[in-house]
Design a protein around this motif. Structure first.
Motif, PDB file in Angstrom:
ATOM      1  N   LYS A  22       0.829  -1.207   0.000  1.00  0.00           N
ATOM      2  CA  LYS A  22       0.000   0.000   0.000  1.00  0.00           C
ATOM      3  C   LYS A  22       0.863   1.255   0.000  1.00  0.00           C
ATOM      4  O   LYS A  22       0.658   2.172  -0.785  1.00  0.00           O
ATOM      5  CB  LYS A  22      -0.889   0.030   1.252  1.00  0.00           C
ATOM      6  N   LEU A  23       1.807   1.255   0.909  1.00  0.00           N
ATOM      7  CA  LEU A  23       2.625   2.458   1.047  1.00  0.00           C
ATOM      8  C   LEU A  23       3.509   2.675  -0.182  1.00  0.00           C
ATOM      9  O   LEU A  23       3.738   3.806  -0.595  1.00  0.00           O
ATOM     10  CB  LEU A  23       3.487   2.352   2.310  1.00  0.00           C
ATOM     11  N   HIS A  24       3.956   1.588  -0.755  1.00  0.00           N
ATOM     12  CA  HIS A  24       4.779   1.729  -1.949  1.00  0.00           C
ATOM     13  C   HIS A  24       3.970   2.315  -3.102  1.00  0.00           C
ATOM     14  O   HIS A  24       4.474   3.116  -3.892  1.00  0.00           O
ATOM     15  CB  HIS A  24       5.397   0.398  -2.354  1.00  0.00           C
ATOM     16  N   ILE A  61       5.396  10.024  -6.237  1.00  0.00           N
ATOM     17  CA  ILE A  61       4.064  10.035  -5.662  1.00  0.00           C
ATOM     18  C   ILE A  61       3.034  10.313  -6.733  1.00  0.00           C
ATOM     19  O   ILE A  61       2.020   9.658  -6.834  1.00  0.00           O
ATOM     20  CB  ILE A  61       3.974  11.104  -4.557  1.00  0.00           C
ATOM     21  N   SER A  62       3.359  11.286  -7.583  1.00  0.00           N
ATOM     22  CA  SER A  62       2.370  11.608  -8.593  1.00  0.00           C
ATOM     23  C   SER A  62       2.235  10.479  -9.593  1.00  0.00           C
ATOM     24  O   SER A  62       1.241  10.374 -10.283  1.00  0.00           O
ATOM     25  CB  SER A  62       2.722  12.903  -9.288  1.00  0.00           C
ATOM     26  N   PRO A 115       5.509  -3.544 -10.729  1.00  0.00           N
ATOM     27  CA  PRO A 115       5.786  -3.107  -9.367  1.00  0.00           C
ATOM     28  C   PRO A 115       6.116  -1.639  -9.258  1.00  0.00           C
ATOM     29  O   PRO A 115       6.093  -1.067  -8.164  1.00  0.00           O
ATOM     30  CB  PRO A 115       6.976  -3.968  -8.959  1.00  0.00           C
ATOM     31  N   ASN A 116       6.423  -1.021 -10.391  1.00  0.00           N
ATOM     32  CA  ASN A 116       6.765   0.401 -10.342  1.00  0.00           C
ATOM     33  C   ASN A 116       5.541   1.280 -10.179  1.00  0.00           C
ATOM     34  O   ASN A 116       5.583   2.301  -9.515  1.00  0.00           O
ATOM     35  CB  ASN A 116       7.515   0.815 -11.615  1.00  0.00           C
ATOM     36  N   ASN A 117       4.468   0.865 -10.825  1.00  0.00           N
ATOM     37  CA  ASN A 117       3.295   1.742 -10.773  1.00  0.00           C
ATOM     38  C   ASN A 117       2.046   1.021 -10.279  1.00  0.00           C
ATOM     39  O   ASN A 117       0.961   1.593 -10.267  1.00  0.00           O
ATOM     40  CB  ASN A 117       3.040   2.377 -12.147  1.00  0.00           C
ATOM     41  N   HIS A 118       2.214  -0.262  -9.930  1.00  0.00           N
ATOM     42  CA  HIS A 118       1.102  -1.039  -9.365  1.00  0.00           C
ATOM     43  C   HIS A 118      -0.063  -1.163 -10.347  1.00  0.00           C
ATOM     44  O   HIS A 118      -1.218  -1.218  -9.947  1.00  0.00           O
ATOM     45  CB  HIS A 118       0.633  -0.444  -8.034  1.00  0.00           C
ATOM     46  N   LEU A 167       1.736   4.389  -2.830  1.00  0.00           N
ATOM     47  CA  LEU A 167       1.529   5.807  -2.559  1.00  0.00           C
ATOM     48  C   LEU A 167       2.820   6.604  -2.565  1.00  0.00           C
ATOM     49  O   LEU A 167       2.869   7.728  -3.044  1.00  0.00           O
ATOM     50  CB  LEU A 167       0.855   5.974  -1.192  1.00  0.00           C
ATOM     51  N   LEU A 168       3.856   6.010  -2.034  1.00  0.00           N
ATOM     52  CA  LEU A 168       5.070   6.778  -1.798  1.00  0.00           C
ATOM     53  C   LEU A 168       6.196   6.447  -2.754  1.00  0.00           C
ATOM     54  O   LEU A 168       7.173   7.182  -2.833  1.00  0.00           O
ATOM     55  CB  LEU A 168       5.562   6.524  -0.361  1.00  0.00           C
ATOM     56  N   GLY A 169       6.084   5.329  -3.464  1.00  0.00           N
ATOM     57  CA  GLY A 169       7.176   4.916  -4.325  1.00  0.00           C
ATOM     58  C   GLY A 169       8.331   4.370  -3.506  1.00  0.00           C
ATOM     59  O   GLY A 169       8.136   3.883  -2.403  1.00  0.00           O
ATOM     60  N   ASN A 170       9.519   4.506  -4.049  1.00  0.00           N
ATOM     61  CA  ASN A 170      10.686   3.906  -3.394  1.00  0.00           C
ATOM     62  C   ASN A 170      11.214   4.735  -2.234  1.00  0.00           C
ATOM     63  O   ASN A 170      12.421   4.850  -2.064  1.00  0.00           O
ATOM     64  CB  ASN A 170      11.818   3.716  -4.409  1.00  0.00           C
ATOM     65  N   ARG A 171      10.356   5.260  -1.475  1.00  0.00           N
ATOM     66  CA  ARG A 171      10.825   6.065  -0.331  1.00  0.00           C
ATOM     67  C   ARG A 171      10.821   5.179   0.902  1.00  0.00           C
ATOM     68  O   ARG A 171       9.942   5.226   1.760  1.00  0.00           O
ATOM     69  CB  ARG A 171       9.965   7.318  -0.191  1.00  0.00           C
ATOM     70  N   TRP A 172      11.853   4.366   0.938  1.00  0.00           N
ATOM     71  CA  TRP A 172      11.901   3.270   1.895  1.00  0.00           C
ATOM     72  C   TRP A 172      11.926   3.741   3.339  1.00  0.00           C
ATOM     73  O   TRP A 172      11.386   3.081   4.220  1.00  0.00           O
ATOM     74  CB  TRP A 172      13.114   2.385   1.600  1.00  0.00           C
ATOM     75  N   SER A 173      12.558   4.852   3.565  1.00  0.00           N
ATOM     76  CA  SER A 173      12.633   5.323   4.953  1.00  0.00           C
ATOM     77  C   SER A 173      11.255   5.722   5.456  1.00  0.00           C
ATOM     78  O   SER A 173      10.921   5.501   6.619  1.00  0.00           O
ATOM     79  CB  SER A 173      13.613   6.480   5.076  1.00  0.00           C
ATOM     80  N   LEU A 174      10.461   6.291   4.570  1.00  0.00           N
ATOM     81  CA  LEU A 174       9.092   6.657   4.967  1.00  0.00           C
ATOM     82  C   LEU A 174       8.248   5.407   5.183  1.00  0.00           C
ATOM     83  O   LEU A 174       7.470   5.316   6.130  1.00  0.00           O
ATOM     84  CB  LEU A 174       8.445   7.533   3.897  1.00  0.00           C
ATOM     85  N   ILE A 175       8.421   4.450   4.295  1.00  0.00           N
ATOM     86  CA  ILE A 175       7.658   3.208   4.424  1.00  0.00           C
ATOM     87  C   ILE A 175       8.066   2.496   5.710  1.00  0.00           C
ATOM     88  O   ILE A 175       7.224   2.055   6.492  1.00  0.00           O
ATOM     89  CB  ILE A 175       7.883   2.309   3.191  1.00  0.00           C
ATOM     90  N   ALA A 176       9.367   2.427   5.925  1.00  0.00           N
ATOM     91  CA  ALA A 176       9.856   1.756   7.131  1.00  0.00           C
ATOM     92  C   ALA A 176       9.383   2.466   8.390  1.00  0.00           C
ATOM     93  O   ALA A 176       9.164   1.836   9.424  1.00  0.00           O
ATOM     94  CB  ALA A 176      11.380   1.677   7.101  1.00  0.00           C
TER      95      ALA A 176
END
Length: 226
Positions: free
Chosen positions: A79-81, A166-167, A122-125, A83-92
């Motif tokens: 879900k978070l991916h 994100i966009s 996996p890039n854009n779901h 929305l946020l893409g590869n922003r792993w620190s935010l997801i974590a």
DNA sequence: AAGCAGTGCAACCGCGAAGCC
DNA sequence: CGGCTTCGCGGTTGCACTGCT
């Protein structure tokens, strides 16, 4: 030419030894985190500060949860991916006890592969046209509401602006016709915004996520995923 | 049992952002 | 305001482990 962060000859590299781990833990226990530049010398480690920081954050921190990811954690990552893409620190940051490195590794080694095998980019779901779809799955129109596939999957992620990724996920929203599904990707908790804006930046790295994301309600990619 | 390929994960590298002077 | 330093992040690499032939 940028000079390397660790140009000293006597710096250790590679796997950490138990002794090094203990030195680092002892030092941080007594002095706390921070000032990674000077930490190695003060702690008697022949490592660069960067390496110490990484070792602490990804492995030695006491609150780290190790072991397999639970199903709900996996769902949340997806879900978070989206929305946020590869922003792993935010997801974590939304997964207690998990590190960005761990989430990133898990994504690349497990989830990403799974999605691809199911015909989901996996890039854009979104569903790929060519790759096989899972059988006996009701393909949610959510992902293909516009009928168009994302064409820029090869876009180098480095070039993404802060909100570009994100966009990218948000483009699903822009494409879709009103009422085509009930997915609410608005990340604000308090008042649902009618705008397609996905993420509201709150200060430094803080994001407000919609209740939906965290509530475990069905999420389009997961329809296909299960 | 040996060799090979695939997988998982720890660690490194380079870049950009933030902070400081 | 501009330059420098430090920190944090995401991408990538390399190695150990596992399973298959």
């Amino acid at each position: 030419m940028r000079k390397p962060c660790c140009d000293k000859q006597d710096m250790n590299k590679g796997a950490w030894t138990k002794q090094e781990d203990e030195k680092l833990m002892d030092y941080i226990r007594t002095h706390g985190e921070g000032c990674w530049r000077t930490l190695p010398k003060a702690a008697g480690l022949h490592r660069c500060g960067k390496s110490c920081r990484l070792r602490w954050i990804n492995y030695l921190r006491p609150d780290i949860k190790r072991g397999n990811f639970a199903q709900d954690e996996e769902d949340l990552i997806i879900k978070l991916h989206a929305l946020l893409g590869n922003r792993w620190s935010l997801i974590a940051g939304r997964l207690p006890g998990r590190t960005d490195n761990e989430v990133k590794n898990y994504w690349n080694s497990h989830i990403r592969r799974k999605l691809i095998s199911m015909g989901i980019d996996p890039n854009n779901h979104r569903l790929n046209q060519i790759t096989p779809r899972p059988q006996n799955q009701s393909i949610s129109p959510v992902l293909t509401s516009s009928g168009s596939m994302n064409k820029d999957t090869s876009k180098p992620t480095k070039n993404f602006g802060d909100n570009d990724r994100i966009s990218d996920a948000a483009s699903c929203l822009e494409d879709e016709k009103p009422g085509s599904h009930d997915l609410n990707l608005d990340l604000t908790i308090a008042i649902p915004s009618p705008s397609p804006l996905i993420v509201e930046k709150k200060g430094q790295n803080e994001l407000k996520l919609t209740e939906e994301v965290e509530s475990g309600r069905p999420f389009p990619t997961l329809h296909l995923f299960r």
